[in-house]
Design a protein around this motif. Structure first.
Motif, PDB file in Angstrom:
ATOM      1  N   ASP A  64       0.692  -1.207  -0.009  1.00  0.00           N
ATOM      2  CA  ASP A  64       0.105  -0.102   0.337  1.00  0.00           C
ATOM      3  C   ASP A  64       1.608   1.351   0.405  1.00  0.00           C
ATOM      4  OD1 ASP A  64      -1.604   2.275   0.709  1.00  0.00           O
ATOM      5  OD2 ASP A  64      -3.328   1.005   1.551  1.00  0.00           O
ATOM      6  N   GLU A 110      -7.493 -11.939   4.109  1.00  0.00           N
ATOM      7  CA  GLU A 110      -7.009 -10.315   4.574  1.00  0.00           C
ATOM      8  C   GLU A 110      -6.808  -9.565   2.765  1.00  0.00           C
ATOM      9  OE1 GLU A 110      -5.575 -10.491   8.444  1.00  0.00           O
ATOM     10  OE2 GLU A 110      -5.672 -12.191   7.991  1.00  0.00           O
ATOM     11  N   HIS A 114      -8.131  -5.774   2.756  1.00  0.00           N
ATOM     12  CA  HIS A 114      -7.362  -4.663   2.112  1.00  0.00           C
ATOM     13  C   HIS A 114      -7.788  -3.015   1.622  1.00  0.00           C
ATOM     14  CE1 HIS A 114      -4.031  -1.765   4.115  1.00  0.00           C
ATOM     15  NE2 HIS A 114      -3.695  -2.117   2.407  1.00  0.00           N
TER      16      HIS A 114
END
Length: 291
Positions: A64, A110, A114
């Motif tokens: 990210d 997961e 996100h």
């Protein structure tokens, strides 16, 4: 390479790109050089929008860029080995200064959460669990310095070891106790396993930990109705405190660090040879087909 992993890059504006690689085993080693080399390898990966599910994703990483968050999980590699996990994370965090580095215990679900996508899309809901066999003392699968496996201790004084190549035994719920009744017993476990369960039938309490990702890791309490379930994540020392029969052999931090660095060097060399081989097979831009 047939070991598959997703690589996701989330840009500053919130959009993301989804890639797929066949180099899942050891993907944690690719992170030891920091963000730039990881981003540089993206052009050689497949970008086909295919999200690997619980049964096919053997690893995954997400960068990210806006929030400076690195997420990762794996089934194999030094980050899943008791002797090498701490050293691997130390080296990764040193290479990703200013980033939050977080392990995903529930794998691809997961990753999707996100980026705001439905985690259920990658759930593999099979009717029957792939039950892990129990290993007897002296079993060949328990040889070597990092044999893996799942150590299971029971409050009544029993110790067992199951294979880690199947569904995690904790997902069986209370039925696990019935299987343990006929399972081979160990006096103790000093092996560098990569997962464990401690059962206290009298208190109806379960404590478990894992160094690799487990589908539905946070849903395990639903599989043990009437029991208290504690997920210790990667804190294997909680198991040591709960039952002294699990006492992995001591190891040196510096030796572990050196082993991880050596493995990373070898992986870079293997990948370099692979790229060179692909380049040799790729047609030259100056060549033309006969007309």
């Amino acid at each position: 390479m047939g070991d598959r992993a997703n690589v996701i890059v989330v840009h500053e504006n919130g959009t993301h790109e989804l890639y797929r690689t066949g180099w899942a085993v050891g993907i944690d080693l690719d992170l030891l050089e920091g963000p730039a080399p990881v981003l540089a390898m993206l052009p050689e990966l497949r970008q086909d929008g295919w999200w690997l599910d619980d049964s096919t994703a053997q690893g995954g990483i997400l960068l990210d860029l806006g929030r400076k968050v690195l997420l990762l999980f794996a089934w194999e590699g030094p980050s899943t080995e008791l002797r090498h996990r701490a050293a691997t994370f130390e080296l990764i965090r040193a290479a990703w200064q200013g980033w939050e580095v977080r392990w995903l215990y529930d794998g691809p679900a997961e990753l999707r959460a996100h980026v705001g996508l439905d985690p259920e899309h990658v759930r593999c809901r099979e009717a029957n669990l792939d039950l892990a066999p129990f290993l007897a003392p002296g079993d060949a699968d328990l040889a070597g310095p990092d044999p893996g496996g799942v150590v299971i201790t029971v409050g009544t004084g029993h110790c067992h070891i199951a294979s880690d190549a199947f569904d995690h035994p904790v997902r069986q719920g209370p039925a696990l106790l019935h299987r343990l009744a006929a399972a081979p017993r160990h006096q103790s476990c000093h092996l560098h396993v990569n997962s464990g369960i401690h059962l206290d039938p009298e208190r109806r309490h379960v404590g478990w930990w894992s160094l690799f990702s487990t589908p539905g890791a946070y849903q395990v309490p639903e599989m043990w109705p009437g029991w208290t379930v504690e997920f210790w994540q990667d804190d294997w020392e909680r198991h040591v405190e709960a039952d002294a029969r699990f006492a992995p052999a001591a190891f040196g931090a510096e030796d572990s660090r050196a082993a991880v660095l050596a493995e990373a060097t070898e992986r870079r060399a293997v990948r370099a040879r692979h790229r060179a081989r692909i380049a040799r097979l790729r047609p030259s831009p100056h060549s033309s087909s006969a007309s």
